[in-house]
Design a protein around this motif. Structure first.
Motif, PDB file in Angstrom:
ATOM      1  N   TRP A   1      13.800   8.230 -11.425  1.00  0.00           N
ATOM      2  CA  TRP A   1      12.403   8.245 -11.853  1.00  0.00           C
ATOM      3  C   TRP A   1      11.505   8.968 -10.848  1.00  0.00           C
ATOM      4  O   TRP A   1      10.289   8.814 -10.881  1.00  0.00           O
ATOM      5  N   GLY A   2      12.093   9.743  -9.958  1.00  0.00           N
ATOM      6  CA  GLY A   2      11.311  10.539  -9.014  1.00  0.00           C
ATOM      7  C   GLY A   2      10.750   9.766  -7.837  1.00  0.00           C
ATOM      8  O   GLY A   2       9.866  10.251  -7.138  1.00  0.00           O
ATOM      9  N   LEU A   3      11.246   8.548  -7.586  1.00  0.00           N
ATOM     10  CA  LEU A   3      10.819   7.771  -6.422  1.00  0.00           C
ATOM     11  C   LEU A   3      11.783   8.102  -5.279  1.00  0.00           C
ATOM     12  O   LEU A   3      12.723   7.372  -4.992  1.00  0.00           O
ATOM     13  N   ASN A   4      11.543   9.236  -4.627  1.00  0.00           N
ATOM     14  CA  ASN A   4      12.517   9.827  -3.707  1.00  0.00           C
ATOM     15  C   ASN A   4      12.271   9.565  -2.234  1.00  0.00           C
ATOM     16  O   ASN A   4      13.148   9.826  -1.423  1.00  0.00           O
ATOM     17  N   TRP A   5      11.094   9.067  -1.847  1.00  0.00           N
ATOM     18  CA  TRP A   5      10.773   8.943  -0.432  1.00  0.00           C
ATOM     19  C   TRP A   5      11.829   8.122   0.294  1.00  0.00           C
ATOM     20  O   TRP A   5      12.349   7.132  -0.206  1.00  0.00           O
ATOM     21  N   ASN A   6      12.150   8.549   1.506  1.00  0.00           N
ATOM     22  CA  ASN A   6      13.060   7.806   2.362  1.00  0.00           C
ATOM     23  C   ASN A   6      12.888   8.281   3.790  1.00  0.00           C
ATOM     24  O   ASN A   6      12.188   9.259   4.059  1.00  0.00           O
ATOM     25  N   SER A   7      13.566   7.604   4.693  1.00  0.00           N
ATOM     26  CA  SER A   7      13.565   7.979   6.095  1.00  0.00           C
ATOM     27  C   SER A   7      14.958   7.722   6.646  1.00  0.00           C
ATOM     28  O   SER A   7      15.528   6.651   6.427  1.00  0.00           O
TER      29      SER A   7
ATOM     30  N   ALA B   1       0.839  -1.207   0.000  1.00  0.00           N
ATOM     31  CA  ALA B   1       0.000   0.000   0.000  1.00  0.00           C
ATOM     32  C   ALA B   1       0.872   1.254   0.000  1.00  0.00           C
ATOM     33  O   ALA B   1       0.567   2.225  -0.705  1.00  0.00           O
ATOM     34  N   HIS B   2       1.964   1.234   0.764  1.00  0.00           N
ATOM     35  CA  HIS B   2       2.867   2.395   0.789  1.00  0.00           C
ATOM     36  C   HIS B   2       3.524   2.579  -0.579  1.00  0.00           C
ATOM     37  O   HIS B   2       3.641   3.701  -1.074  1.00  0.00           O
ATOM     38  N   LEU B   3       3.933   1.482  -1.223  1.00  0.00           N
ATOM     39  CA  LEU B   3       4.553   1.585  -2.544  1.00  0.00           C
ATOM     40  C   LEU B   3       3.588   2.146  -3.581  1.00  0.00           C
ATOM     41  O   LEU B   3       3.995   2.849  -4.506  1.00  0.00           O
ATOM     42  N   LEU B   4       2.308   1.867  -3.447  1.00  0.00           N
ATOM     43  CA  LEU B   4       1.312   2.360  -4.392  1.00  0.00           C
ATOM     44  C   LEU B   4       0.938   3.818  -4.150  1.00  0.00           C
ATOM     45  O   LEU B   4       0.381   4.472  -5.038  1.00  0.00           O
ATOM     46  N   SER B   5       1.278   4.335  -2.977  1.00  0.00           N
ATOM     47  CA  SER B   5       0.916   5.705  -2.608  1.00  0.00           C
ATOM     48  C   SER B   5       1.781   6.732  -3.344  1.00  0.00           C
ATOM     49  O   SER B   5       2.739   6.391  -4.041  1.00  0.00           O
ATOM     50  N   ALA B   6       1.447   8.001  -3.145  1.00  0.00           N
ATOM     51  CA  ALA B   6       2.191   9.105  -3.765  1.00  0.00           C
ATOM     52  C   ALA B   6       3.641   9.170  -3.266  1.00  0.00           C
ATOM     53  O   ALA B   6       4.488   9.783  -3.920  1.00  0.00           O
ATOM     54  N   ASP B   7       3.957   8.523  -2.133  1.00  0.00           N
ATOM     55  CA  ASP B   7       5.347   8.499  -1.656  1.00  0.00           C
ATOM     56  C   ASP B   7       6.274   7.761  -2.622  1.00  0.00           C
ATOM     57  O   ASP B   7       7.468   8.040  -2.681  1.00  0.00           O
ATOM     58  N   PHE B   8       5.722   6.798  -3.356  1.00  0.00           N
ATOM     59  CA  PHE B   8       6.537   5.992  -4.272  1.00  0.00           C
ATOM     60  C   PHE B   8       5.956   6.026  -5.684  1.00  0.00           C
ATOM     61  O   PHE B   8       6.128   6.988  -6.407  1.00  0.00           O
ATOM     62  N   PHE B   9       5.255   4.975  -6.096  1.00  0.00           N
ATOM     63  CA  PHE B   9       4.807   4.833  -7.471  1.00  0.00           C
ATOM     64  C   PHE B   9       3.646   5.758  -7.858  1.00  0.00           C
ATOM     65  O   PHE B   9       3.459   6.038  -9.029  1.00  0.00           O
ATOM     66  N   ASP B  10       2.834   6.179  -6.878  1.00  0.00           N
ATOM     67  CA  ASP B  10       1.647   6.988  -7.147  1.00  0.00           C
ATOM     68  C   ASP B  10       0.807   6.318  -8.229  1.00  0.00           C
ATOM     69  O   ASP B  10       0.566   6.859  -9.313  1.00  0.00           O
ATOM     70  N   ALA B  11       0.370   5.097  -7.941  1.00  0.00           N
ATOM     71  CA  ALA B  11      -0.341   4.269  -8.910  1.00  0.00           C
ATOM     72  C   ALA B  11      -1.623   4.921  -9.430  1.00  0.00           C
ATOM     73  O   ALA B  11      -2.013   4.673 -10.573  1.00  0.00           O
ATOM     74  N   ALA B  12      -2.273   5.772  -8.633  1.00  0.00           N
ATOM     75  CA  ALA B  12      -3.483   6.443  -9.107  1.00  0.00           C
ATOM     76  C   ALA B  12      -3.160   7.387 -10.268  1.00  0.00           C
ATOM     77  O   ALA B  12      -3.913   7.482 -11.236  1.00  0.00           O
TER      78      ALA B  12
END
Length: 176
Positions: free
Chosen positions: A146-152, A68-79
């Protein structure tokens, strides 16, 4: 030579990847819904045309929360970006059974060139008379390209999610 078309056999293909988690272990994932085809001159795969698509919402890592986190706007933004695509620009024979596949990967709304290593598995007829071929494809990409920048940040130093994504792809095709 005549053009030969090949379609993917999805039940005998896998689209996998690995990413470092907490700087010391790999987490694996895959896409479950995908399609691909190849056009060749006869049975010669050099300079083949290849197209691939995967449905982003078919990602699975074995953890529903992580998926679910990978599909969110933090990563792939599947929507916003429901598919990833690859279009080959060259398929070059390097040695017997070894090829280099170059192409454009579009992911998260960004298109970048990639270079992948391909091991050709050969040609064979299955028990039902279908001619099949197989490839093992490996490579690495940097997800941030590819703009998948989220991290902690981790308390002890480093980051939660690695930037390098290792690709491990097994494709089987059926001659049409």
């Amino acid at each position: 030579m005549s053009t030969t078309k090949w379609v993917i056999d999805p039940s005998h293909s896998e689209i996998g990847f690995k990413v470092k988690h907490m700087m010391f272990t790999n987490v694996s994932g895959s896409f479950q819904k995908f399609d691909a085809y190849i056009e060749t001159n006869g049975d010669n795969f050099e300079n083949a045309k290849m197209e691939f698509t995967a449905e982003v919402d078919s990602i699975t890592t074995g953890s529903a929360d992580r998926d679910a986190h990978l599909l969110s706007a933090d990563f792939f933004d599947a929507a916003e970006f429901p598919q990833l695509t690859f279009s080959a620009t060259s398929f070059t024979k390097e040695d017997e059974g070894e090829y280099t596949l170059k192409g454009d990967l579009t992911l998260h709304g960004v298109t970048k060139p990639v270079k992948l290593d391909v091991e050709f598995g050969g040609l064979a007829k299955d028990p039902w008379g279908n001619t099949k071929t197989g490839f093992s494809i490996t490579g690495k990409i940097n997800r941030k390209d590819w703009g998948l920048n989220w991290n902690s940040a981790l308390e002890a130093g480093g980051v939660l999610v690695g930037e390098e994504v290792k690709l491990a792809i097994e494709l089987q095709f059926i001659q049409q």
